[in-house]
Design a protein around this motif. Structure first.
Motif, PDB file in Angstrom:
ATOM      1  N   TRP A 841       0.849  -1.203   0.000  1.00 37.00           N
ATOM      2  CA  TRP A 841       0.000   0.000   0.000  1.00 37.00           C
ATOM      3  C   TRP A 841       0.876   1.241   0.000  1.00 37.00           C
ATOM      4  N   ARG A 842       0.521   2.198  -0.829  1.00 39.45           N
ATOM      5  CA  ARG A 842       1.146   3.517  -0.830  1.00 39.45           C
ATOM      6  C   ARG A 842       0.058   4.560  -0.988  1.00 39.45           C
ATOM      7  N   HIS A 843       0.220   5.701  -0.315  1.00 37.75           N
ATOM      8  CA  HIS A 843      -0.728   6.780  -0.552  1.00 37.75           C
ATOM      9  C   HIS A 843      -0.077   8.134  -0.330  1.00 37.75           C
ATOM     10  N   ASN A 844      -0.678   9.128  -0.952  1.00 41.21           N
ATOM     11  CA  ASN A 844      -0.362  10.529  -0.714  1.00 41.21           C
ATOM     12  C   ASN A 844      -1.643  11.204  -0.233  1.00 41.21           C
ATOM     13  N   LEU A 845      -1.589  11.799   0.941  1.00 40.95           N
ATOM     14  CA  LEU A 845      -2.744  12.470   1.539  1.00 40.95           C
ATOM     15  C   LEU A 845      -2.419  13.957   1.661  1.00 40.95           C
ATOM     16  N   THR A 863       4.296   4.750   2.899  1.00 40.98           N
ATOM     17  CA  THR A 863       4.681   3.501   2.238  1.00 40.98           C
ATOM     18  C   THR A 863       4.598   2.383   3.258  1.00 40.98           C
ATOM     19  N   ALA A 864       3.903   1.304   2.900  1.00 44.15           N
ATOM     20  CA  ALA A 864       3.669   0.209   3.840  1.00 44.15           C
ATOM     21  C   ALA A 864       4.954  -0.532   4.172  1.00 44.15           C
ATOM     22  N   SER A 865       4.879  -1.283   5.251  1.00 43.92           N
ATOM     23  CA  SER A 865       5.989  -2.126   5.688  1.00 43.92           C
ATOM     24  C   SER A 865       6.295  -3.192   4.633  1.00 43.92           C
ATOM     25  N   ASN A 883      15.223  -8.756   8.765  1.00 46.90           N
ATOM     26  CA  ASN A 883      14.917  -7.329   8.846  1.00 46.90           C
ATOM     27  C   ASN A 883      13.647  -7.012   8.076  1.00 46.90           C
ATOM     28  N   VAL A 884      12.781  -6.240   8.699  1.00 48.17           N
ATOM     29  CA  VAL A 884      11.561  -5.740   8.075  1.00 48.17           C
ATOM     30  C   VAL A 884      11.583  -4.223   8.156  1.00 48.17           C
ATOM     31  N   ILE A 885      11.353  -3.585   7.024  1.00 52.51           N
ATOM     32  CA  ILE A 885      11.297  -2.129   6.983  1.00 52.51           C
ATOM     33  C   ILE A 885       9.923  -1.692   7.492  1.00 52.51           C
ATOM     34  N   ASP A 886       9.907  -0.899   8.515  1.00 52.91           N
ATOM     35  CA  ASP A 886       8.650  -0.403   9.064  1.00 52.91           C
ATOM     36  C   ASP A 886       7.973   0.559   8.097  1.00 52.91           C
ATOM     37  N   PRO A 887       6.666   0.782   8.276  1.00 53.29           N
ATOM     38  CA  PRO A 887       5.998   1.780   7.431  1.00 53.29           C
ATOM     39  C   PRO A 887       6.747   3.109   7.469  1.00 53.29           C
ATOM     40  N   ALA A 935      13.402   6.407   0.413  1.00 50.96           N
ATOM     41  CA  ALA A 935      13.778   7.516   1.281  1.00 50.96           C
ATOM     42  C   ALA A 935      15.000   8.254   0.764  1.00 50.96           C
ATOM     43  N   LYS A 936      15.123   9.487   1.245  1.00 49.85           N
ATOM     44  CA  LYS A 936      16.318  10.283   1.029  1.00 49.85           C
ATOM     45  C   LYS A 936      17.061  10.417   2.355  1.00 49.85           C
ATOM     46  N   PRO A 937      18.369  10.611   2.291  1.00 50.50           N
ATOM     47  CA  PRO A 937      19.143  10.661   3.530  1.00 50.50           C
ATOM     48  C   PRO A 937      19.372  12.066   4.065  1.00 50.50           C
ATOM     49  N   ILE A 938      18.744  13.093   3.477  1.00 50.69           N
ATOM     50  CA  ILE A 938      19.115  14.459   3.861  1.00 50.69           C
ATOM     51  C   ILE A 938      18.406  14.931   5.122  1.00 50.69           C
ATOM     52  N   GLY A 939      17.294  14.272   5.527  1.00 50.24           N
ATOM     53  CA  GLY A 939      16.565  14.704   6.721  1.00 50.24           C
ATOM     54  C   GLY A 939      15.686  15.905   6.433  1.00 50.24           C
TER      55      GLY A 939
END
Length: 950
Positions: A841-845, A863-865, A883-887, A935-939
């Motif tokens: 599942w992915r969404h933009n709200l 972005t879902a887990s 390892n599982v990537i969290d949402p 993801a991006k690493p810039i924060g």
């Protein structure tokens, strides 16, 4: 080659009308609806103009469209904090698009449905752009001019019947402004809160003159320039802390080990031409500093065994999280009305984009290949007592106990030249001349499209010729243990290949197209309309790699001295019929016939239905087929080449194991028939085996079938809700078989192990193959609600989401289907970034508020887990290192204030909560461990944008 022909849908194919498919009602349309309700009836309104919508060649109202089409306006994209086309592409929830992170690659390619970038068709104003040149399979959207874009239309089903057979996953159509008669200046900055790099800058100027309605002409041009600075891993230490690496199953960096290549160089003592167990480094005792201007290595603290008293290259110095990149684009369009309301247009696009990546310095010695054409051939780099740089010699290098004139084999990292920098540059040019109007009762559109893309890959800095460096050490000119003297520096400069372009590829696309449409007769619901059209185009591809690259090896792509090329001509004709049987029921049928000069003919039909039983309900669906011929590089590209395997493996015959999928579990064969081979365990057990990669001229086309069905609801005023079900099946998919797949069942894939007469391995075939099938299914959903205007302003909420129910793949025809939703295993073709995942599942709200001259928007990206790569044998559910990537949830906040009609200022915060990227085991070997695919690493980063028009 046998001709392949498809003439009709299977007889049992049907369109199932159930929850799916929504034509997104934009906020503009909602505002127009509200305005009409609040107005007092006056003079009759001008009829709404019909437009050509992506996916259809018949002009119609947007609300009449039966296709699953999503439209994003330019101002909506910028309100979300999206400042580049790369960010726009990665934000599409129906895609699995990766933004370039490491060096190389042809830019940002849109990957809809996870079916890979070469199955998504990208258009500019309804016509094709040239593919990036080396892969010749996908469009780099970085070349699209953002300042000239009016909207982006995303067709979320197949469109082979209109645009071409390869639009299997969908179509993304970037549509530019029709005219412009003012000058607009835009400047923006994205500044990370944390220092180190990753900041972005953008400037654009767009200006035009002339009014099509009054003057009959308009000319405008838009110039964009945007850049991003490099970000090194050392500036984000939280992404490579030892505890995290250990938790993910990686090897934590420790100096309690032996060094490999380092600066100063490590050595192994040779006696009588054979290596001994004596190792060391002249500067180990003094901390591995030598006389460089900086320290590159750390002393090993290992106290016994091989590799003691050596130096270890500091792993924190060179890994790069984001490379430097830059895009410059010029787009110009001229429009002229002539005759009886006919319109002649000319479009010109010229762009250049590059990615400059930094890599660890070039390394030399027995652990690296000596040349590229003979992978696995590794020669020791020797220094003899005749060199003044020999330990204890006249050059001042410290003496080492036990080193008394024997030959020393070196492992040397050339850190004194700095990181090895590469430049990957793409130039795209396109000219379109088109004319449209009416002739003898027909609406016509004709055009000619000529486009070219060239990609050049260069060594930018830090590269030298490997054979000449070996000569310099052997002749006593080069000092591998410290800074060079004047003679050594001059020699080093003479063997540099910096600023040398070693690979050039180009793609050309040119040909005419036409479309004719008209109303045939009136039906109860409107005009029965027909459109016929076609196109004829020629595609050419060339790729040339300099023979010099054989001497470099390190970070070099292509095959030295090879000049592959290919060409094909494609002719297509299509017909489309729109039949509005009643005010609420509309049927559309289309079919396209294509002839490939190298693959024969194919016919692909499409049918769609739109039914509106009530003003608050719309049902619709589509059914279509597709056909994708192998790309020219897939057929005729890089010659088949032997290269070392990506991973280490046990030779299944000479180092058999009961679990061949797990390296380092085999034992040297005891079979007497191989006793005379004098096998070296290091060459057949837990080692890089030789593989065969490259083009495959025997590939056959892929075929596909796509079904969609949907419902659009307007339950209350100013609200819209939609659901789209999509179902795509492919067969004969062209994919790169992975090493993991082969070693998971070595008996099944025994034919891919090609052996010499004595039983030793020649190579393993890992070229692209026609494999099994792919079946993916899911639901797209969309929601829009605009609260009625109040004294508190206008409030709005919108959401786009995609749920993937199934993504099954087969390695072989008739083989087992394996679902990879939320886990590794998605279709791989080598034309997109590694580690493509299919998210459940992915969404933009988005929440918005507008009041007077002020507007603000808060957006959430979700972005879902999903399961991480987990490539190690122990990385299974319930076991260590699994390892599982969290949402992953990111919020962006933006606000803008329109001071006047001419000036607007926007401020924003990207990654509002400063969420660190999730950590992944995708690239443990280099300790770059953030999840690059989401993801991006810039924060957290702050954005400022100013717009001025006059």
């Amino acid at each position: 080659m046998e001709k392949i022909r498809r003439t009709r849908l299977p007889q049992h194919a049907s369109i199932k009308i159930s929850a799916v498919t929504l034509a997104v009602l934009t906020l503009m349309n909602q505002n127009q609806a509200m305005a009409r309700q609040n107005q007092v009836p006056q003079a009759p309104q001008t009829p709404v103009a019909k437009i050509e919508i992506t996916g259809s060649s018949i002009k119609r109202l947007a609300t009449e469209n039966a296709l699953p089409l999503t439209t994003y306006k330019a101002e909506e994209l910028e309100a979300q904090g999206l400042t580049t086309m790369s960010e726009v592409a990665t934000s599409l929830v129906m895609g699995a698009t990766n933004e370039p992170v490491g060096g190389g690659g042809g830019g940002t390619m849109i990957n809809m449905r996870g079916l890979n970038t070469n199955r998504t068709l990208v258009l500019l104003n309804g016509r094709r752009l040239p593919n990036e040149a080396i892969g010749d399979s996908s469009i780099n959207v970085d070349v699209v001019p953002m300042s000239a874009i009016e909207r982006v239309e995303v067709l979320r089903d197949g469109a082979s019947s209109i645009y071409g057979t390869d639009a299997i996953a969908g179509v993304v159509n970037f549509i530019t402004r029709r005219t412009l008669n003012e000058i607009r200046l835009v400047a923006s900055v994205v500044a990370p809160q944390r220092s180190g790099g990753g900041d972005q800058r953008r400037f654009s100027i767009a200006g035009g003159k002339g009014d099509l309605n009054k003057d009959g002409w308009n000319v405008y041009a838009a110039f964009d320039i945007q850049s991003r600075s490099s970000l090194m891993q050392k500036d984000r230490p939280e992404l490579w802390n030892p505890d995290t690496i250990a938790q993910l199953g990686g090897s934590v960096f420790s100096t309690n080990t032996s060094g490999s290549s380092s600066s100063p160089a490590n050595f192994t003592v040779y006696t009588n031409g054979k290596a001994t167990t004596i190792t060391g480094n002249p500067y180990w005792a003094t901390g591995c500093t030598s006389n460089y201007g900086a320290q590159y290595s750390l002393p090993s603290i290992k106290v016994s065994g091989s590799g003691i008293k050596t130096c270890i290259l500091d792993p924190s110095l060179y890994p790069q999280l984001l490379p430097e990149n830059k895009q410059t684009t010029l787009f110009s369009k001229g429009s002229l009305r002539h005759g009886d309301n006919k319109l002649l247009t000319v479009e010109v696009l010229a762009s250049e984009s590059y990615i400059d990546a930094l890599n660890p310095p070039q390394v030399f010695g027995a652990q690296t290949d000596y040349d590229k054409l003979n992978p696995g051939v590794r020669k020791p780099l020797f220094i003899s007592k005749n060199s003044k740089w020999y330990p204890g010699g006249s050059g001042g290098v410290p003496a080492v106990a036990g080193v008394t004139g024997q030959d020393l084999a070196l492992t040397w990292s050339l850190d004194e030249l700095g990181p090895a920098g590469t430049d990957d540059r793409q130039n795209t040019n396109r000219l379109v001349v088109a004319d449209e109007g009416e002739f003898m009762g027909w609406d016509y559109r004709v055009g000619f499209n000529a486009a070219m893309s060239k990609r050049r890959v260069s060594w930018k800095s830090g590269f030298v010729s490997t054979p000449k460096l070996y000569e310099g050490v052997a002749n006593g000119i080069l000092n591998p243990f410290g800074a060079q003297d004047a003679t050594g520096q001059a020699y080093l400069n003479s063997i540099k290949v910096d600023d040398t372009n070693y690979r050039t590829a180009s793609v050309k696309y040119f040909g005419p197209d036409f479309n004719l449409s008209r109303a045939l007769k009136e039906l109860p619901g409107g005009s029965l309309s027909i459109a016929v059209g076609g196109d004829l185009h020629r595609e050419t591809y060339t790729d040339s790699t300099s023979a010099l690259s054989n001497d470099i090896v390190y970070k070099t792509s292509g095959t030295p001295g090879a000049n592959p090329s290919g060409a094909r001509t494609i002719a297509g004709l299509y017909v489309e019929i729109d039949a509005p049987l009643s005010k609420g029921l509309d049927l559309t049928f289309a079919a396209r016939a294509d002839h490939f000069s190298d693959f024969g003919s194919t016919v692909n039909p499409k049918a769609s239905v739109r039914w509106e039983p009530h003003k608050a309900i719309m049902l619709r669906g589509t059914a279509s087929t597709g056909f994708r011929a192998p790309t020219l590089p897939e057929l005729y590209g890089t010659p088949r080449t032997k290269t070392p395997s990506t991973n280490r493996w046990d030779d299944p015959l000479l180092c058999p194991s009961t679990t061949p999928s797990q390296p380092n579990t085999g034992t040297l064969t005891s079979d007497p028939k191989y006793a005379g081979l004098n096998l070296d365990p290091a060459r057949v057990c837990n080692t890089q085996l030789t593989t065969l990669t490259g083009a495959n001229p025997d590939l056959q086309p892929e075929k596909s079938r796509t079904l969609t069905a949907g419902i659009v609801l307007e339950p209350v005023k100013n609200m819209m809700l939609s659901f789209d079900i999509w179902d795509i099946r492919m067969k004969g998919t062209i994919a790169q078989i992975t090493e993991e797949t082969i070693f998971s069942d070595v008996s099944k894939y025994s034919n891919l192990f090609v052996r010499n007469p004595d039983g030793t391995l020649n190579y393993i075939v890992v070229t692209r193959l026609n494999m099994g099938g792919v079946h993916t299914r899911g639901i797209d959903t969309s929601f829009r609600y605009l609260l009625p205007t109040t004294s508190w302003g206008k409030f709005g909420v919108s959401m786009d989401g995609t749920y993937v129910n199934k993504y099954e793949g087969q390695n072989d025809v008739g083989g087992a289907w394996v679902d990879s939703v939320g886990r590794p295993g998605a279709l791989a073709t080598g034309s997109t970034s590694a580690n493509t995942y299919i998210f459940r599942w992915r969404h933009n709200l988005r929440l918005s508020w507008n009041m007077g001259k002020f507007a603000t928007q808060l957006s959430q990206s979700y972005t879902a887990s999903y399961e991480d790569t987990n490539a190690l044998p122990t990385q299974k559910f319930g076991q260590p290192y699994y390892n599982v990537i969290d949402p992953y949830i990111i919020y962006n906040l933006s606000a803008n204030y329109r001071y006047s009609d001419k000036f607007r200022l926007s401020l924003g915060i990207n990654n509002l909560l400063n969420v660190d990227p999730p950590l992944s085991n995708q690239r443990l070997s280099s300790r770059v461990v953030f999840a690059q695919n989401i993801a991006k690493p810039i924060g957290r980063a702050y954005t400022v944008k100013a717009e001025y028009s006059f």
